[in-house]
Design an enzyme around this catalytic site. Structure first.
Site, PDB file in Angstrom:
ATOM      1  N   ASN A 169       0.797  -1.234   0.000  1.00  0.00           N
ATOM      2  CA  ASN A 169       0.000   0.000   0.000  1.00  0.00           C
ATOM      3  C   ASN A 169       0.827   1.280   0.000  1.00  0.00           C
ATOM      4  O   ASN A 169       0.359   2.314  -0.473  1.00  0.00           O
ATOM      5  CB  ASN A 169      -1.004  -0.008   1.157  1.00  0.00           C
ATOM      6  N   CYS A 173      -3.096   1.149   6.647  1.00  0.00           N
ATOM      7  CA  CYS A 173      -3.089   0.428   7.923  1.00  0.00           C
ATOM      8  C   CYS A 173      -3.958   1.106   8.973  1.00  0.00           C
ATOM      9  O   CYS A 173      -4.540   0.438   9.827  1.00  0.00           O
ATOM     10  CB  CYS A 173      -1.656   0.301   8.442  1.00  0.00           C
ATOM     11  N   GLU A 213       4.442  -4.644  12.477  1.00  0.00           N
ATOM     12  CA  GLU A 213       3.345  -3.679  12.352  1.00  0.00           C
ATOM     13  C   GLU A 213       2.236  -4.416  11.616  1.00  0.00           C
ATOM     14  O   GLU A 213       2.316  -4.627  10.409  1.00  0.00           O
ATOM     15  CB  GLU A 213       3.823  -2.432  11.606  1.00  0.00           C
TER      16      GLU A 213
END
Length: 483
Positions: free
Chosen positions: A154, A284, A250
């Protein structure tokens, strides 16, 4: 269209792989490149090259590491439009968002250049303890060695920069495995860093399947740290494979926002639309859940839905496009099925809730969707949608709103809009997340701030200087200065 062919970047040069695969545009479906598919043995060769380079690079002075990173930032700035076009092509990121990512990437490498000169230890007060007199103690930070980085699709430039920049600033070497969907962006870095003066072997890029390469990248004996951004399920596998190695993970998110009583909706609707639908919700910390005070609930839902319906849909290379293709058929099918599930469980589709492929002239385009009266058990509420879908529920008291936000198994960032300072401080104290954003959306991020989650959102902290600390080893030096 001329098809680009890319090999592996190992030890400062292109290394031919044994296997290759076609890369396709998410929007048009056209073949855009032929990409090397590394084998575990080829990934191991990249790790060995990084380990060999570390023996000298660890001694490179901070001012030279800083200069290399500053130069990379300059080179990216000089090729800004070209690199944004690569992001737009391989990630189907709207061109304006792609330019914004390149601008952030430049800033991330500049922050990394500054961090290279700011790696310090501290004095330890040895004589604070009996027996510590006549002793001088201090700490230093040393690079740890080979870092492997596994990155998502992304933000194919900037999330790579958040791993490469701190690693190089700290004096480490690194092997990057970019997403199979967006390998071109990472592969461009090899020649950029070589032009900037980075020694051969410090940065290596291997492309291919995470399922094939994952265990090599996480468990090879020369690897000292693994940095991963991606799903919770894959993060758990990586943690098991990495064992006692350092990891920064993450992982998933389910970002939530509280809109408190007395909030001026004129000041927040556009920001909420940007947070929920920016890059089709494939961020995210995309705004996925909103809990709104009951006095504002109906107006908020109506106005957010109007903002969503007004977003321009089309090809990612068009200047006004806001909504375009999701990254893959699988992603579009998942979003479709989750919205249908929510509706079957009683959710109200206020706007969206359908594919827009024909209207957009491309593939896998899902309408920006606002859902109301969603069941908390629905996937769109409880899991990470990673699509242009936001769900809204009402609340009556702040304690209730905080409890609704905290019931998620995720906790990366959360936010609250409120004119009440006491409510702002209470939310900051009670929301269980890695960060709390007050009077803005939880999709807010700037690249020097600490960034990491709690619960199933992962472990460790990114943000350039924080990542540098996680990529260095603290060492105590103790001198006995006299009797």
């Amino acid at each position: 269209m001329t098809t680009t062919r890319r090999e592996l970047w190992i030890n400062g040069q292109w290394a031919a792989a044994q296997q290759h695969a076609a890369l396709y545009s998410p929007y048009s479906g056209e073949e855009i490149a032929i990409i090397a598919e590394a084998s575990p043995e080829e990934a191991a060769a990249a790790i060995k090259a990084a380990h060999a380079a570390f023996q000298e690079y660890r001694r490179l002075p901070a001012f030279r590491r800083s200069a290399i990173l500053y130069r990379v930032a300059e080179l990216i700035a000089e090729r800004r439009e070209e690199l944004a076009a690569v992001v737009e092509l391989e990630a189907a990121k709207p061109i304006q968002a792609a330019r914004a990512e390149i601008n952030r990437t430049i800033e991330t490498y500049r922050f990394s250049a500054e961090a290279a000169k700011a790696i310090t230890g501290e004095q330890v007060v040895m004589d604070a303890a009996e027996g510590g007199q006549n002793r001088l103690g201090f700490t230093i930070r040393e690079p740890i060695g080979v870092v492997t980085a596994i990155t998502p699709f992304n933000f194919p430039f900037n999330l790579v920069a958040h791993k490469v920049g701190p690693a190089i600033a700290a004096g480490n070497t690194i092997v990057v495995k970019p997403s199979e969907y967006t390998p071109l962006s990472a592969l461009l870095l090899g020649e950029l860093f070589r032009e900037a003066g980075l020694p051969d072997g410090v940065l290596n890029v291997v492309t291919g399947s995470g399922a094939v390469l994952g265990e090599t990248l996480t468990s090879h004996p020369l690897v000292q740290k693994v940095s991963f951004t991606g799903s919770h399920a894959i993060g758990e596998i990586i943690q098991r494979q990495a064992g006692l190695r350092r990891t920064t993970l993450e992982l998933g998110s389910n970002a939530a926002l509280i809109v408190d009583e007395g909030t001026d909706l004129d000041a927040v609707i556009d920001r909420c639309a940007a947070g929920a639908f920016g890059y089709n919700g494939q961020i995210c910390i995309s705004l996925q859940r909103v809990v709104v005070h009951r006095s504002l609930y109906s107006a908020f839902v109506e106005r957010l839905s109007a903002a969503a319906a007004a977003l321009p849909v089309g090809a990612p290379d068009k200047e006004n496009t806001a909504i375009t293709s999701l990254i893959s058929d699988k992603a579009a099918e998942r979003v479709t099925s989750w919205v249908e599930q929510a509706a079957a469980e009683g959710a109200r589709i206020v706007t969206g809730g359908k594919r827009l492929d024909a209207e957009a002239g491309g593939r896998n385009v899902y309408a920006p969707t606002v859902l109301a009266e969603v069941s908390p058990s629905s996937n769109v509420w409880s899991e990470e949608v990673f699509g242009p879908v936001v769900s809204v529920l009402p609340f009556d008291t702040l304690d209730e709103a905080v409890a609704i936000v905290n019931e998620s198994r995720y906790g990366l960032l959360a936010g609250i809009y409120t004119p009440n300072i006491h409510h702002a401080l209470e939310a900051a104290r009670c929301l269980h997340a890695g960060g709390v954003v007050i009077n803005d959306i939880p999709t807010f991020r700037i690249d020097q701030m600490p960034y990491g989650g709690v619960k199933d959102s992962g472990k460790g902290t990114e943000g350039v200087m924080y990542a540098v600390h996680e990529m260095t080893q603290l060492k105590l030096i103790a001198f006995h200065t006299g009797k």
